[in-house]
Design a protein around this motif. Structure first.
Motif, short mmCIF file in Angstrom:
data_model
loop_
_atom_site.label_atom_id
_atom_site.label_comp_id
_atom_site.label_asym_id
_atom_site.label_seq_id
_atom_site.Cartn_x
_atom_site.Cartn_y
_atom_site.Cartn_z
N ALA A 117 35.76 33.25 36.56
CA ALA A 117 36.89 33.63 38.19
C ALA A 117 35.19 34.46 38.74
O ALA A 117 36.03 33.33 40.21
CB ALA A 117 36.90 35.57 37.30
N THR A 118 34.52 34.73 38.63
CA THR A 118 33.13 33.69 39.60
C THR A 118 33.10 32.11 39.84
O THR A 118 32.75 32.48 41.13
CB THR A 118 32.13 34.87 39.16
N ALA A 119 32.62 31.46 38.95
CA ALA A 119 32.50 30.55 39.17
C ALA A 119 33.39 29.63 40.30
O ALA A 119 33.63 28.68 40.80
CB ALA A 119 32.98 29.93 38.21
N ALA A 120 34.44 30.33 39.67
CA ALA A 120 35.76 29.84 41.07
C ALA A 120 36.09 30.98 41.79
O ALA A 120 36.97 30.31 43.14
CB ALA A 120 37.16 30.10 40.30
N GLY A 121 35.36 31.33 42.84
CA GLY A 121 35.24 32.17 43.79
C GLY A 121 35.97 33.29 43.65
O GLY A 121 36.32 34.24 44.78
N HIS A 122 36.24 34.22 42.85
CA HIS A 122 37.01 35.62 42.64
C HIS A 122 36.06 36.17 42.49
O HIS A 122 34.89 36.48 42.25
CB HIS A 122 37.88 35.07 42.12
N ASP A 123 36.60 37.67 42.66
CA ASP A 123 35.57 38.95 42.35
C ASP A 123 36.14 39.43 41.13
O ASP A 123 37.31 39.71 41.31
CB ASP A 123 36.27 40.26 43.66
N ALA A 124 35.24 38.95 40.23
CA ALA A 124 35.43 38.93 39.31
C ALA A 124 36.26 40.13 38.73
O ALA A 124 37.02 41.03 37.67
CB ALA A 124 35.15 39.06 38.70
N ARG A 125 35.44 41.24 38.51
CA ARG A 125 35.71 43.19 38.10
C ARG A 125 37.26 42.93 39.35
O ARG A 125 38.00 43.66 38.00
CB ARG A 125 34.85 44.16 38.69
N ALA A 126 37.58 43.16 40.31
CA ALA A 126 38.94 43.43 41.02
C ALA A 126 40.10 42.82 40.06
O ALA A 126 41.18 42.96 40.07
CB ALA A 126 38.78 42.84 41.68
N LEU A 127 39.36 41.38 39.79
CA LEU A 127 40.59 40.65 39.15
C LEU A 127 40.62 41.40 37.89
O LEU A 127 42.47 40.98 37.82
CB LEU A 127 40.00 39.28 39.37
N LEU A 128 40.25 41.09 36.58
CA LEU A 128 40.21 41.35 35.70
C LEU A 128 41.25 43.31 35.44
O LEU A 128 42.25 43.68 34.13
CB LEU A 128 38.83 41.69 34.76
N ILE A 129 40.50 43.99 36.62
CA ILE A 129 40.77 45.15 36.22
C ILE A 129 42.71 45.66 36.87
O ILE A 129 43.45 45.26 36.62
CB ILE A 129 40.43 46.55 37.45
N LYS A 130 43.10 44.32 37.52
CA LYS A 130 44.41 43.99 38.15
C LYS A 130 44.91 43.52 36.73
O LYS A 130 46.23 43.02 36.25
CB LYS A 130 44.68 43.39 39.18
N ALA A 131 44.52 42.11 35.90
CA ALA A 131 44.91 41.49 34.92
C ALA A 131 45.55 41.99 33.90
O ALA A 131 46.33 41.73 33.21
CB ALA A 131 44.03 40.09 34.79
N GLY A 132 44.32 43.23 33.13
CA GLY A 132 45.10 43.92 33.00
C GLY A 132 45.62 45.36 32.97
O GLY A 132 46.34 45.70 31.83
N SER A 133 46.05 45.17 34.03
CA SER A 133 47.56 46.78 34.31
C SER A 133 48.60 46.74 33.80
O SER A 133 49.21 45.38 33.60
CB SER A 133 47.74 46.21 35.75
N SER A 134 49.66 47.25 33.03
CA SER A 134 50.79 47.48 32.87
C SER A 134 51.71 47.08 33.61
O SER A 134 52.49 46.02 32.99
CB SER A 134 51.39 48.74 32.78
N ALA A 135 51.70 46.63 34.93
CA ALA A 135 52.64 46.09 35.82
C ALA A 135 52.64 44.84 35.64
O ALA A 135 53.56 43.82 35.37
CB ALA A 135 52.29 46.61 36.79
N VAL A 136 50.78 43.75 35.50
CA VAL A 136 50.56 42.37 35.06
C VAL A 136 51.24 41.95 33.75
O VAL A 136 51.60 40.98 33.57
CB VAL A 136 49.18 42.17 35.58
#
Length: 212
Positions: free
Chosen positions: A136-155
């Motif tokens: 995620a970081t290599a792709a230019g994203h905020d990795a921590r925020a992305l992973l938190i959302k990715a693991g959420s029940s909604a996603v």
């Protein structure tokens, strides 16, 4: 704008082998890729296909061996020379990263290719949060925020909904590409996908008797 509904698992060898070619085709024909990541085994097994654990060794050796090698050479795609070490690991978090970015656009196209490449070229574990954060970081994203959302029940619920949708569309493997309702299974059919974007195939009149 034409659309290609792209149904695949984030750990799929053949999705990876066809990934760059799919992006080329979409760009050449001004087509939007609509991402539908799934968890492959539940979909395949729901359709009545055998899980790989139950298939013959000859079939597994062919699928995870010579066929991959040939297509990698043909498409000039870098790939490891063995079944990924962590291929059986849970990849729902990686799939959630894709869903968090949305169903289409350059950012999701790029991340999907990076995840597939990281698994099949670099042998990463798609359940490893640190490894996913690096991608995620290599792709230019905020990795921590992305992973938190990715693991959420909604996603993760959206991932389950994709599985249910794939079953309803009679998807039985990864990758499957759908153009105007016409499905094409396997990256070896990308030539037909490109043709369908230019000249749709005639509606099917084929009828099969019930099995059994």
């Amino acid at each position: 704008m034409s659309e290609i509904i792209y149904v695949y698992s984030a750990h799929s060898a053949y999705a990876y082998l066809g990934s760059a070619e799919l992006m080329r085709i979409a760009a050449a024909h001004n087509a939007k890729i609509i991402h539908r990541p799934i968890l492959l085994s539940p979909v395949v097994e729901h359709q009545g296909s055998q899980p790989f654990a139950d298939r013959t060794q000859a079939h597994v050796d062919y699928f995870f061996g010579r066929e991959i090698e040939r297509w990698a050479e043909y498409r000039n795609v870098p790939i490891i020379n063995h079944r990924p070490t962590y291929h059986d690991a849970d990849y729902s978090l990686a799939s959630g990263m894709i869903l968090t970015l949305g169903e289409s656009g350059p950012a999701v196209d790029d991340l999907v290719h990076r995840l597939l490449e990281a698994h099949w070229r670099d042998d990463i574990d798609l359940s490893d949060r640190d490894a996913l954060a690096d991608v995620a970081t290599a792709a230019g994203h905020d990795a921590r925020a992305l992973l938190i959302k990715a693991g959420s029940s909604a996603v993760q619920s959206r991932l389950k909904a994709n599985n249910d949708w794939a079953v309803s569309q009679s998807v039985f493997g990864s990758p499957t590409y759908i153009v105007d309702g016409d499905p094409f299974y396997g990256q070896d059919h990308l030539g037909l996908v490109e043709r369908a974007l230019q000249t749709p195939f005639a509606p099917s009149t084929w009828r099969n008797p019930p099995v059994g």
